[in-house]
Design a protein around this motif. Structure first.
Motif, PDB file in Angstrom:
ATOM      1  N   GLY A  60      53.757  -7.584 -55.506  1.00 21.88           N
ATOM      2  CA  GLY A  60      53.274  -7.822 -56.861  1.00 21.88           C
ATOM      3  C   GLY A  60      53.962  -9.003 -57.536  1.00 21.88           C
ATOM      4  N   ILE A  61      53.667  -9.118 -58.826  1.00 18.85           N
ATOM      5  CA  ILE A  61      54.191 -10.249 -59.590  1.00 18.85           C
ATOM      6  C   ILE A  61      55.137  -9.753 -60.664  1.00 18.85           C
ATOM      7  CG2 ILE A  61      53.482 -11.856 -61.422  1.00 18.85           C
ATOM      8  CD1 ILE A  61      51.400 -12.943 -59.621  1.00 18.85           C
ATOM      9  N   SER A  62      56.269 -10.409 -60.786  1.00 20.84           N
ATOM     10  CA  SER A  62      57.123 -10.135 -61.941  1.00 20.84           C
ATOM     11  C   SER A  62      57.452 -11.443 -62.645  1.00 20.84           C
ATOM     12  CB  SER A  62      58.379  -9.359 -61.536  1.00 20.84           C
ATOM     13  OG  SER A  62      59.196 -10.149 -60.722  1.00 20.84           O
ATOM     14  N   ILE A  63      57.775 -11.323 -63.913  1.00 19.57           N
ATOM     15  CA  ILE A  63      58.063 -12.481 -64.748  1.00 19.57           C
ATOM     16  C   ILE A  63      59.518 -12.392 -65.182  1.00 19.57           C
ATOM     17  CG2 ILE A  63      57.443 -13.716 -66.876  1.00 19.57           C
ATOM     18  CD1 ILE A  63      55.062 -13.508 -65.023  1.00 19.57           C
ATOM     19  N   GLU A  64      60.230 -13.479 -65.045  1.00 18.12           N
ATOM     20  CA  GLU A  64      61.650 -13.498 -65.427  1.00 18.12           C
ATOM     21  C   GLU A  64      61.943 -14.680 -66.353  1.00 18.12           C
ATOM     22  OE1 GLU A  64      63.858 -11.262 -64.663  1.00 18.12           O
ATOM     23  OE2 GLU A  64      62.973 -10.198 -62.951  1.00 18.12           O
ATOM     24  N   PHE A 120      46.315 -11.888 -64.086  1.00 19.66           N
ATOM     25  CA  PHE A 120      46.224 -12.439 -62.727  1.00 19.66           C
ATOM     26  C   PHE A 120      45.053 -11.810 -61.969  1.00 19.66           C
ATOM     27  CE2 PHE A 120      50.695 -13.006 -63.845  1.00 19.66           C
ATOM     28  CZ  PHE A 120      50.931 -14.309 -63.431  1.00 19.66           C
ATOM     29  N   ALA A 121      44.468 -12.598 -61.062  1.00 19.33           N
ATOM     30  CA  ALA A 121      43.313 -12.122 -60.286  1.00 19.33           C
ATOM     31  C   ALA A 121      43.684 -10.906 -59.451  1.00 19.33           C
ATOM     32  CB  ALA A 121      42.789 -13.246 -59.389  1.00 19.33           C
ATOM     33  N   ILE A 122      44.846 -10.919 -58.823  1.00 24.37           N
ATOM     34  CA  ILE A 122      45.238  -9.814 -57.933  1.00 24.37           C
ATOM     35  C   ILE A 122      46.182  -8.844 -58.640  1.00 24.37           C
ATOM     36  CG2 ILE A 122      46.402  -9.196 -55.787  1.00 24.37           C
ATOM     37  CD1 ILE A 122      45.532 -11.972 -54.685  1.00 24.37           C
ATOM     38  N   ALA A 123      47.190  -9.360 -59.260  1.00 21.77           N
ATOM     39  CA  ALA A 123      48.230  -8.509 -59.855  1.00 21.77           C
ATOM     40  C   ALA A 123      47.756  -7.845 -61.151  1.00 21.77           C
ATOM     41  CB  ALA A 123      49.487  -9.322 -60.117  1.00 21.77           C
ATOM     42  N   GLY A 124      46.666  -8.343 -61.733  1.00 18.98           N
ATOM     43  CA  GLY A 124      46.185  -7.773 -62.984  1.00 18.98           C
ATOM     44  C   GLY A 124      46.986  -8.283 -64.166  1.00 18.98           C
ATOM     45  N   GLU A 125      46.951  -7.515 -65.251  1.00 19.53           N
ATOM     46  CA  GLU A 125      47.576  -7.989 -66.477  1.00 19.53           C
ATOM     47  C   GLU A 125      49.071  -7.701 -66.500  1.00 19.53           C
ATOM     48  OE1 GLU A 125      45.393  -8.542 -70.007  1.00 19.53           O
ATOM     49  OE2 GLU A 125      46.686  -7.161 -71.102  1.00 19.53           O
ATOM     50  N   ALA A 129      52.201 -11.345 -50.380  1.00 19.55           N
ATOM     51  CA  ALA A 129      51.984 -12.388 -49.376  1.00 19.55           C
ATOM     52  C   ALA A 129      50.844 -13.311 -49.782  1.00 19.55           C
ATOM     53  CB  ALA A 129      51.692 -11.739 -48.025  1.00 19.55           C
ATOM     54  N   LYS A 130      50.060 -12.887 -50.765  1.00 25.86           N
ATOM     55  CA  LYS A 130      48.856 -13.639 -51.130  1.00 25.86           C
ATOM     56  C   LYS A 130      49.063 -14.537 -52.337  1.00 25.86           C
ATOM     57  CE  LYS A 130      45.472 -10.272 -49.484  1.00 25.86           C
ATOM     58  NZ  LYS A 130      44.561  -9.209 -49.899  1.00 25.86           N
ATOM     59  N   THR A 131      48.376 -15.661 -52.314  1.00 23.65           N
ATOM     60  CA  THR A 131      48.333 -16.531 -53.485  1.00 23.65           C
ATOM     61  C   THR A 131      47.559 -15.830 -54.590  1.00 23.65           C
ATOM     62  OG1 THR A 131      48.419 -18.563 -52.184  1.00 23.65           O
ATOM     63  CG2 THR A 131      47.452 -18.723 -54.379  1.00 23.65           C
ATOM     64  N   ASP A 132      48.125 -15.834 -55.762  1.00 22.53           N
ATOM     65  CA  ASP A 132      47.439 -15.241 -56.914  1.00 22.53           C
ATOM     66  C   ASP A 132      47.032 -16.361 -57.880  1.00 22.53           C
ATOM     67  OD1 ASP A 132      46.362 -13.299 -58.562  1.00 22.53           O
ATOM     68  OD2 ASP A 132      48.139 -12.017 -58.511  1.00 22.53           O
ATOM     69  N   THR A 133      46.096 -16.044 -58.751  1.00 23.62           N
ATOM     70  CA  THR A 133      45.585 -17.031 -59.702  1.00 23.62           C
ATOM     71  C   THR A 133      45.617 -16.448 -61.097  1.00 23.62           C
ATOM     72  OG1 THR A 133      44.007 -17.690 -58.004  1.00 23.62           O
ATOM     73  CG2 THR A 133      43.631 -18.540 -60.206  1.00 23.62           C
ATOM     74  N   ARG A 138      47.972 -31.247 -70.495  1.00 27.70           N
ATOM     75  CA  ARG A 138      46.575 -30.827 -70.404  1.00 27.70           C
ATOM     76  C   ARG A 138      46.538 -29.445 -69.778  1.00 27.70           C
ATOM     77  NH1 ARG A 138      45.811 -35.336 -65.715  1.00 27.70           N
ATOM     78  NH2 ARG A 138      47.121 -34.317 -64.172  1.00 27.70           N
ATOM     79  N   GLU A 139      45.380 -28.830 -69.856  1.00 25.54           N
ATOM     80  CA  GLU A 139      45.236 -27.515 -69.248  1.00 25.54           C
ATOM     81  C   GLU A 139      45.459 -27.664 -67.737  1.00 25.54           C
ATOM     82  OE1 GLU A 139      41.734 -25.586 -70.670  1.00 25.54           O
ATOM     83  OE2 GLU A 139      42.453 -23.625 -70.024  1.00 25.54           O
ATOM     84  N   ALA A 140      46.261 -26.766 -67.171  1.00 27.41           N
ATOM     85  CA  ALA A 140      46.583 -26.874 -65.745  1.00 27.41           C
ATOM     86  C   ALA A 140      45.329 -26.684 -64.902  1.00 27.41           C
ATOM     87  CB  ALA A 140      47.643 -25.842 -65.375  1.00 27.41           C
ATOM     88  N   GLU A 141      45.137 -27.571 -63.947  1.00 28.61           N
ATOM     89  CA  GLU A 141      43.931 -27.507 -63.125  1.00 28.61           C
ATOM     90  C   GLU A 141      44.066 -26.509 -61.983  1.00 28.61           C
ATOM     91  OE1 GLU A 141      43.242 -31.582 -62.075  1.00 28.61           O
ATOM     92  OE2 GLU A 141      42.781 -32.092 -64.153  1.00 28.61           O
ATOM     93  N   GLU A 142      45.276 -26.229 -61.597  1.00 24.92           N
ATOM     94  CA  GLU A 142      45.479 -25.351 -60.441  1.00 24.92           C
ATOM     95  C   GLU A 142      46.458 -24.233 -60.802  1.00 24.92           C
ATOM     96  OE1 GLU A 142      46.713 -27.933 -57.300  1.00 24.92           O
ATOM     97  OE2 GLU A 142      44.766 -28.943 -57.225  1.00 24.92           O
ATOM     98  N   PRO A 143      45.951 -23.223 -61.495  1.00 25.53           N
ATOM     99  CA  PRO A 143      46.853 -22.139 -61.922  1.00 25.53           C
ATOM    100  C   PRO A 143      47.141 -21.160 -60.802  1.00 25.53           C
ATOM    101  CG  PRO A 143      44.635 -21.692 -62.685  1.00 25.53           C
ATOM    102  CD  PRO A 143      44.565 -22.995 -61.919  1.00 25.53           C
ATOM    103  N   TRP A 144      47.685 -21.700 -59.702  1.00 26.83           N
ATOM    104  CA  TRP A 144      47.895 -20.883 -58.511  1.00 26.83           C
ATOM    105  C   TRP A 144      49.365 -20.568 -58.313  1.00 26.83           C
ATOM    106  CZ3 TRP A 144      44.559 -24.952 -55.684  1.00 26.83           C
ATOM    107  CH2 TRP A 144      43.218 -24.752 -56.024  1.00 26.83           C
TER     108      TRP A 144
END
Ligand SMILES: [Cu+2]
Length: 159
Positions: free
Chosen positions: A38-42, A141-146, A66-70, A98-104
């Motif tokens: 999953g994703i964590s924010i620090e 996030f697409a995979i991790a959710g909110e 293991a997966k790229t999230d968006t 500018r708005e990021a083009e690749e929010p990956w």
């Protein structure tokens, strides 16, 4: 398009503030450990900002999967509009954003949002944000959710 150009022009002043005040990446020295999944924010923090103005939120996204999230969307109860921005060179020594083009967010890696680079832009601030306040940001996030993060408001640390 026109909206985007206007946005860029509007934020040039802020940008100069953001990128030319000699800030070093503030959290560079901190080593974050990837979660097992999953994703964590620090390390989230936000600059002070004026009511109806703009400010930036910085943080590290730790993608332990293991997966790229968006990043699909962003929001904050503190702002009318929230966007993921990237900083770029406009030429002649000028920086823009500018708005990021690749929010990956690649798998098993850490993406830093810090002064002079990626950041979360809060626009149309509903109230003034002062040092010591806190601001909430929702990252969808697409995979991790909110993922909701609470960022303390403070001035950048100068080294
Ligand atoms: Cu920005």
């Amino acid at each position: 398009m026109i909206h985007r150009i206007l946005s860029v022009i509007m934020f040039v002043t802020l940008l100069i503030l953001l990128s030319c005040n000699g800030d070093k990446p503030d959290t560079e020295a901190i080593e974050y450990i990837l979660p097992d999944s999953g994703i964590s924010i620090e390390g989230a923090w936000a600059r002070p900002g004026r009511a109806n103005g703009v400010t930036a939120v910085y943080l590290h996204v730790l993608n332990g999967s293991a997966k790229t999230d968006t990043l699909i969307s962003l929001s904050s109860p503190a702002a009318g509009l929230t966007e993921l921005h990237e900083t770029f060179e406009r030429g002649e020594g000028m920086m823009g954003m500018r708005e990021a083009e690749e929010p990956w967010f690649p798998g098993r890696s850490i993406v830093a949002m810090q002064p002079g680079g990626l950041h979360i832009m809060l626009m149309q601030l509903r109230t003034e944000l002062l040092e010591g306040d806190q601001v909430e940001v929702n990252l969808n996030f697409a995979i991790a959710g909110e993922v909701t993060v609470t960022a303390p408001v403070r001035e950048p640390v100068s080294r």
